[in-house]
Design an enzyme around this catalytic site. Structure first.
Site, PDB file in Angstrom:
ATOM      1  CG  HIS A   1      -2.250   0.650   0.954  1.00 36.96           C
ATOM      2  ND1 HIS A   1      -2.473   1.554  -0.060  1.00 36.96           N
ATOM      3  CD2 HIS A   1      -3.443   0.536   1.605  1.00 36.96           C
ATOM      4  CE1 HIS A   1      -3.726   1.965  -0.028  1.00 36.96           C
ATOM      5  NE2 HIS A   1      -4.340   1.367   0.969  1.00 36.96           N
ATOM      6  CB  ALA A   2       4.260   2.121   1.114  1.00 37.97           C
TER       7      ALA A   2
END
Length: 206
Positions: A184-185
């Site tokens: 998700h980063a």
């Protein structure tokens, strides 16, 4: 390969927010229409998997966020992403098969089929630690609505994972469940949706 300048990156805030989560991986599953490609490949008796794998790698290589990896607190962007897939063996176990993405489909088809045949006949379990990969699995025996992947929480892991399921018919269309998991980063639900939409478009417009 190039290093992303995080200070000037438009995802700096999202990257810093998610990168230290205990489990920063997120994912989604979607049913993708595969009618056109399936019917065309059926005429040739070629591998449907190799055909749709080429479409999936094309879609992921077109979306830059799928070519990003985290390595020792650096964000790296690879020019090209290749694939590795599980290959089912006669003894009901599996091996890993590694194959390179080529834009030219005949070259991709030939080299990937050779790699699959090699993996099927290898007695030893083959693993690699390359970052410029997409991890691929296939569950051709069932369709699914979600899937969970194993993880080593003390090991850095930013490689996306994709799983293809059993084809089924719905509303006179052939559908294939596809699950994608990513860090998700590096990307969000928007980028997952871009992949699903582009992959389905490539499956339709053959």
């Amino acid at each position: 390969m190039k290093e992303i300048e995080i200070e000037n990156w438009n995802r700096k805030a999202q990257y810093q927010f998610f990168k230290n989560f205990d489990d920063p991986m997120f994912g989604a599953s979607s049913n993708v229409i595969c009618t056109n490609l399936y019917n065309e490949v059926k005429k040739t008796k070629e591998s449907f998997f190799v055909h749709y794998m080429h479409k999936a790698l094309q879609a992921m290589n077109e979306i830059s966020e799928f070519r990003l990896r985290i390595s020792e607190d650096k964000v790296l962007e690879f020019q090209k992403i290749n694939g590795t897939t599980t290959v089912f063996k006669k003894n009901n176990t599996f091996n890993f098969c590694y194959f390179n993405y080529h834009k030219e489909f005949p070259k991709f088809y030939s080299s990937t089929c050779d790699a699959i045949d090699t993996a099927k006949n290898q007695d030893h379990f083959v693993t690699k630690n390359d970052l410029n990969l997409i991890y691929v699995s296939v569950i051709p025996w069932r369709n699914f609505t979600s899937i969970k992947h194993p993880r080593m929480f003390d090991k850095e892991d930013s490689i996306p994972k994709i799983v293809f399921g059993k084809i089924f018919e719905e509303n006179n269309q052939l559908m294939m469940p596809v699950s994608v998991e990513a860090h998700h980063a590096l990307l969000d639900g928007y980028h997952l949706s871009c992949f699903f939409n582009r992959f389905e478009e490539l499956m339709k417009n053959i």
